[in-house]
Design a protein around this motif. Sequence first.
Motif, PDB file in Angstrom:
ATOM      1  N   PRO A  61       1.462   3.785   8.771  1.00 60.78           N
ATOM      2  CA  PRO A  61       1.879   4.846   7.844  1.00 60.78           C
ATOM      3  C   PRO A  61       3.377   5.092   7.916  1.00 60.78           C
ATOM      4  O   PRO A  61       3.974   5.069   8.997  1.00 60.78           O
ATOM      5  N   ILE A  62       3.966   5.300   6.756  1.00 64.84           N
ATOM      6  CA  ILE A  62       5.358   5.731   6.703  1.00 64.84           C
ATOM      7  C   ILE A  62       5.409   7.177   7.189  1.00 64.84           C
ATOM      8  O   ILE A  62       4.547   7.989   6.853  1.00 64.84           O
ATOM      9  N   THR A  63       6.376   7.498   8.013  1.00 64.71           N
ATOM     10  CA  THR A  63       6.507   8.867   8.505  1.00 64.71           C
ATOM     11  C   THR A  63       7.779   9.508   7.966  1.00 64.71           C
ATOM     12  O   THR A  63       8.769   8.830   7.673  1.00 64.71           O
ATOM     13  N   TYR A  64       7.704  10.818   7.835  1.00 66.91           N
ATOM     14  CA  TYR A  64       8.828  11.588   7.308  1.00 66.91           C
ATOM     15  C   TYR A  64       9.184  12.702   8.290  1.00 66.91           C
ATOM     16  O   TYR A  64       8.358  13.140   9.097  1.00 66.91           O
ATOM     17  N   THR A  65      10.423  13.148   8.197  1.00 67.85           N
ATOM     18  CA  THR A  65      10.894  14.250   9.030  1.00 67.85           C
ATOM     19  C   THR A  65      10.928  15.525   8.198  1.00 67.85           C
ATOM     20  O   THR A  65      11.573  15.572   7.143  1.00 67.85           O
ATOM     21  N   VAL A  66      10.207  16.526   8.671  1.00 65.71           N
ATOM     22  CA  VAL A  66      10.241  17.846   8.038  1.00 65.71           C
ATOM     23  C   VAL A  66      11.016  18.766   8.978  1.00 65.71           C
ATOM     24  O   VAL A  66      10.631  18.961  10.141  1.00 65.71           O
ATOM     25  N   THR A  67      12.114  19.307   8.479  1.00 64.18           N
ATOM     26  CA  THR A  67      12.962  20.189   9.272  1.00 64.18           C
ATOM     27  C   THR A  67      12.732  21.626   8.823  1.00 64.18           C
ATOM     28  O   THR A  67      12.948  21.965   7.651  1.00 64.18           O
ATOM     29  N   PHE A  68      12.284  22.445   9.750  1.00 64.06           N
ATOM     30  CA  PHE A  68      12.018  23.858   9.465  1.00 64.06           C
ATOM     31  C   PHE A  68      13.212  24.685   9.943  1.00 64.06           C
ATOM     32  O   PHE A  68      13.534  24.689  11.139  1.00 64.06           O
ATOM     33  N   HIS A  69      13.846  25.366   9.014  1.00 64.65           N
ATOM     34  CA  HIS A  69      14.967  26.254   9.324  1.00 64.65           C
ATOM     35  C   HIS A  69      14.396  27.658   9.489  1.00 64.65           C
ATOM     36  O   HIS A  69      13.945  28.279   8.520  1.00 64.65           O
ATOM     37  N   LEU A  70      14.426  28.153  10.727  1.00 65.20           N
ATOM     38  CA  LEU A  70      13.664  29.357  11.063  1.00 65.20           C
ATOM     39  C   LEU A  70      14.354  30.657  10.659  1.00 65.20           C
ATOM     40  O   LEU A  70      13.683  31.673  10.443  1.00 65.20           O
ATOM     41  N   ASP A  71      15.673  30.658  10.601  1.00 67.24           N
ATOM     42  CA  ASP A  71      16.428  31.860  10.230  1.00 67.24           C
ATOM     43  C   ASP A  71      16.053  33.051  11.102  1.00 67.24           C
ATOM     44  O   ASP A  71      15.896  34.174  10.621  1.00 67.24           O
ATOM     45  N   LYS A 125       0.857  -1.181   0.000  1.00 64.15           N
ATOM     46  CA  LYS A 125       0.000   0.000   0.000  1.00 64.15           C
ATOM     47  C   LYS A 125       0.891   1.227   0.000  1.00 64.15           C
ATOM     48  O   LYS A 125       1.781   1.354   0.851  1.00 64.15           O
ATOM     49  N   THR A 126       0.676   2.105  -0.950  1.00 63.18           N
ATOM     50  CA  THR A 126       1.524   3.283  -1.090  1.00 63.18           C
ATOM     51  C   THR A 126       1.491   4.122   0.176  1.00 63.18           C
ATOM     52  O   THR A 126       0.424   4.459   0.690  1.00 63.18           O
ATOM     53  N   GLY A 127       2.687   4.432   0.680  1.00 65.87           N
ATOM     54  CA  GLY A 127       2.782   5.280   1.856  1.00 65.87           C
ATOM     55  C   GLY A 127       2.660   4.551   3.173  1.00 65.87           C
ATOM     56  O   GLY A 127       2.648   5.183   4.230  1.00 65.87           O
ATOM     57  N   PHE A 128       2.584   3.210   3.121  1.00 64.55           N
ATOM     58  CA  PHE A 128       2.395   2.437   4.344  1.00 64.55           C
ATOM     59  C   PHE A 128       3.314   1.217   4.316  1.00 64.55           C
ATOM     60  O   PHE A 128       3.721   0.755   3.254  1.00 64.55           O
ATOM     61  N   THR A 129       3.595   0.693   5.494  1.00 67.97           N
ATOM     62  CA  THR A 129       4.286  -0.583   5.611  1.00 67.97           C
ATOM     63  C   THR A 129       3.313  -1.595   6.214  1.00 67.97           C
ATOM     64  O   THR A 129       2.498  -1.248   7.083  1.00 67.97           O
ATOM     65  N   ASN A 167       0.011  21.178   0.622  1.00 70.41           N
ATOM     66  CA  ASN A 167       1.016  20.285   0.036  1.00 70.41           C
ATOM     67  C   ASN A 167       1.252  19.085   0.935  1.00 70.41           C
ATOM     68  O   ASN A 167       1.780  19.226   2.043  1.00 70.41           O
ATOM     69  N   PRO A 168       0.868  17.873   0.487  1.00 61.94           N
ATOM     70  CA  PRO A 168       1.113  16.682   1.301  1.00 61.94           C
ATOM     71  C   PRO A 168       2.595  16.309   1.301  1.00 61.94           C
ATOM     72  O   PRO A 168       3.303  16.496   0.311  1.00 61.94           O
ATOM     73  N   VAL A 169       3.042  15.757   2.419  1.00 64.79           N
ATOM     74  CA  VAL A 169       4.442  15.364   2.574  1.00 64.79           C
ATOM     75  C   VAL A 169       4.605  13.918   2.136  1.00 64.79           C
ATOM     76  O   VAL A 169       3.865  13.033   2.594  1.00 64.79           O
ATOM     77  N   THR A 170       5.549  13.664   1.247  1.00 60.69           N
ATOM     78  CA  THR A 170       5.790  12.307   0.747  1.00 60.69           C
ATOM     79  C   THR A 170       7.258  11.898   0.867  1.00 60.69           C
ATOM     80  O   THR A 170       7.653  10.870   0.338  1.00 60.69           O
ATOM     81  N   GLN A 171       8.049  12.707   1.565  1.00 61.69           N
ATOM     82  CA  GLN A 171       9.455  12.377   1.752  1.00 61.69           C
ATOM     83  C   GLN A 171      10.025  13.273   2.854  1.00 61.69           C
ATOM     84  O   GLN A 171       9.404  14.266   3.246  1.00 61.69           O
ATOM     85  N   ASP A 172      11.207  12.912   3.357  1.00 57.07           N
ATOM     86  CA  ASP A 172      11.909  13.812   4.264  1.00 57.07           C
ATOM     87  C   ASP A 172      12.205  15.109   3.523  1.00 57.07           C
ATOM     88  O   ASP A 172      12.537  15.085   2.322  1.00 57.07           O
ATOM     89  N   MET A 173      12.111  16.220   4.228  1.00 57.52           N
ATOM     90  CA  MET A 173      12.358  17.476   3.528  1.00 57.52           C
ATOM     91  C   MET A 173      12.803  18.572   4.490  1.00 57.52           C
ATOM     92  O   MET A 173      12.579  18.493   5.707  1.00 57.52           O
ATOM     93  N   ASP A 174      13.441  19.597   3.909  1.00 58.18           N
ATOM     94  CA  ASP A 174      13.849  20.789   4.641  1.00 58.18           C
ATOM     95  C   ASP A 174      13.077  21.975   4.101  1.00 58.18           C
ATOM     96  O   ASP A 174      12.940  22.134   2.870  1.00 58.18           O
TER      97      ASP A 174
END
Length: 267
Positions: A139-149, A101-105, A194-201
Amino acid sequence: FDSKGGTAVSPQSKVCGDKVDAPSGVTKDGYTLEGWYTDEQLTPTKKWDFDNNTLTEDITLYAKWIALHTVTFHPNNGESDFTETVEDGKFANGPTPTPSKTGFTFDAWYTDDGAWNDKWDLATRPVTADVDLYAKWDPITYTVTFHLDNGQPDYIETVEHGKTAKGPQDLAKDCSNFAYWNTSDGHEWALDSNPVTQDMDLYAIWVLKAVTVTFDSKGGTAVPPQSKVCGEKVAAPTGVTKAGYTLEGWYTDEQLTPASKWDFDNS
């Protein structure tokens, strides 16, 4: 032959020393034929070997039936159910390959869809009745890193596949207003759509605050306001006069506190 509720089998006439012909086409709904035995108790040592046993007298052979059970696998991924017929006391194999199943294990099979309290291990749990098994997906989980500046540490959020990130709240930066989030490759990222489908910054984009400087000349020449952005210097007004007075300076408070005097060269 006593087929024990299965298809009737005609007797065979033989002579001593003959072998018995194995009956064919013997069936019983919901069962599979395990073999024939010389005693009605179906003692394992009394199983008849049609290839090797020979007759020495009149005998009756009794059918041993093993119940068949239906195991229905519900993949819970939009695909059709998979059914498997399993002998009583044996183990189900399950669909091959294991569903995806896409997006799941895939976690495991369970008997209680949604509650997930009764896990069914195919390799160790024998089937003794008809059963429905349901796939549980994690569900597969991803890490979203927010760089606040803005001098604060990065904000890290874990997001399930296909869900949207919430992001940090109450963002602030001196002299700036938060504008939007940018991806690593420079594209604007709207958190709510915007849905998250991968780790991202994601990187905070700030714009300098727009500020308006007004001047209260206290009876002197009127001075028009100045529109600036935060961080800019204010242009010192020129030609400001008041009869009988000389202009000493400008202050940020009406009490003209010395410490609030505005330095047009440096402030």
